[in-house]
Design a protein around this motif. Structure first.
Motif: not given
Length: 364
Positions: A66, A84, A88-89, A110, A115-116, A313, A317, A322
């Motif tokens: 993250i 991203l 990674k988020s 995204e 990742g988000i 967040l 995950l 979210h």
């Protein structure tokens, strides 16, 4: 589940994240990056973070899952997309971006990567925002009809050594403070469909009086006083005033009006504080009991710490809802940009973005 976190940007707000994240032992900050490596190292030393250095090195570190992006708003799109694409988020400070085009590019990145993306503000996840939401969902004020929100001057020129960024593109009361208020309104009333507005610059030059100022005056190139009407998809109508030109006032921060009563909310830049209810049959205002635990002690600097959105967040995950999501943040951005657009065009702007009211944190 433990998450290893890297922070990009070691500026003023970074310490607030470091302090707030201490509430969540499973969120471990292992890397701090900044273009000024010495500043990153100083922050890392202060909070016992094991590593610091460049953003490139952080993104190349496979142990980091993250990234918290605390870069200036005009850099959000580039740095978020890079993170991203590195797998990674990302949780990014408000506003999500400074243009609608950049925001859409971030949403695209995204969708195309594993990742988000989450975004500030997260203050609506605090006990005050959740208590107000619970009151509305429980019918305490009947059917919501309207709302008012009022952003007064932060007086930044009296305390910030170099507040020029607040009075230039990407700044102003709408982009700087607006996210907190609009997020609170959307949390309570749902998405916005139409925006009409007018706006102006109050003074073309601001005198800086902060004791440690690095400049004596700054030019103003962004509207500092804006008045808008939000038409919500629910049918509620919001009257919003956002200004850096109003220094003193007795107006409330946010009120929400329903067929059976009124809610009065605390400063949405804080997580906790009194939510007051006055129904038709009440002779006096009633302070509602918080429906979720307090994030920090009311009236102290703990209210300016950050981290609740990062924890949200992490929950997403793990498969949870979210709430401080990219779609929510983009809708807030869309509404903010529409204020200046409506003012410039002298016409109502129909928002194309869509979002849902975030899932509540309390048990319905």
């Amino acid at each position: 589940m433990t998450h290893n976190i890297g922070i990009v940007g070691a500026g003023n707000i970074s310490a607030r994240y470091m302090q707030g994240l201490q509430k969540y032992p499973e969120l471990k900050v292992n890397y701090i990056a900044d273009i000024d490596h010495a500043r990153a190292a100083t922050l890392a030393s202060e909070f016992a973070v094991p590593r610091s250095g460049s953003a490139d090195a952080l993104l190349a570190d496979d142990s980091i899952d993250i990234v918290i992006n605390l870069t200036p708003p005009n850099l959000h799109a580039r740095t978020v997309i890079q993170a991203l694409e590195a797998g990674k988020s990302v949780y990014v400070e408000k506003p999500l971006a400074t243009t609608r085009e950049d925001g859409l590019l971030m949403l695209k990145a995204e969708r195309e990567n594993p990742g988000i993306l989450g975004s500030a503000p997260d203050t609506f996840l605090g006990s005050a925002g959740q208590t107000a939401r619970h009151a509305i969902d429980s019918g305490y004020i009947g059917t919501p009809i309207g709302a008012s929100a009022f952003v007064r001057s932060s007086r930044a020129e009296t305390w910030h050594p170099s507040p020029g960024f607040l009075f230039q593109q990407g700044g102003g009361p709408v982009m700087d403070m607006g996210p907190y208020y609009i997020a609170a309104l959307v949390n309570c009333l749902g998405p916005i469909r139409r925006v009409s507005a007018d706006a102006r610059i109050g003074s073309e030059t601001r005198i800086v009086t902060a004791p440690d100022r690095t400049v004596d005056e700054i030019p103003v190139t962004v509207n500092t006083h804006a008045s808008a009407v939000f038409s919500f998809a629910s049918g509620a109508i919001g009257t919003v005033l956002m200004s850096f030109d109003i220094w003193d006032t007795t107006l409330p921060r946010i009120e929400i009006y329903g067929t059976e009563g009124t809610l009065s909310l605390n400063d949405p830049n804080t997580f906790d504080g009194d939510v007051r209810l006055k129904r038709r049959e009440h002779g006096e205002w009633q302070v509602l009991e918080p429906v979720t635990p307090l994030f920090g002690t009311v009236g102290t600097p703990e209210q300016h710490r950050r981290g609740l959105g990062v924890n949200d967040l992490a929950g997403a995950l793990a498969g949870g809802p979210h709430r401080a999501s990219s779609s929510f943040a983009f809708h807030v951005l869309d509404a903010m940009l529409a204020i200046d657009e409506a003012a410039a065009a002298k016409q109502t702007i129909l928002l194309e973005s869509r979002t849902e009211r975030p899932a509540p944190l309390f048990n319905s």
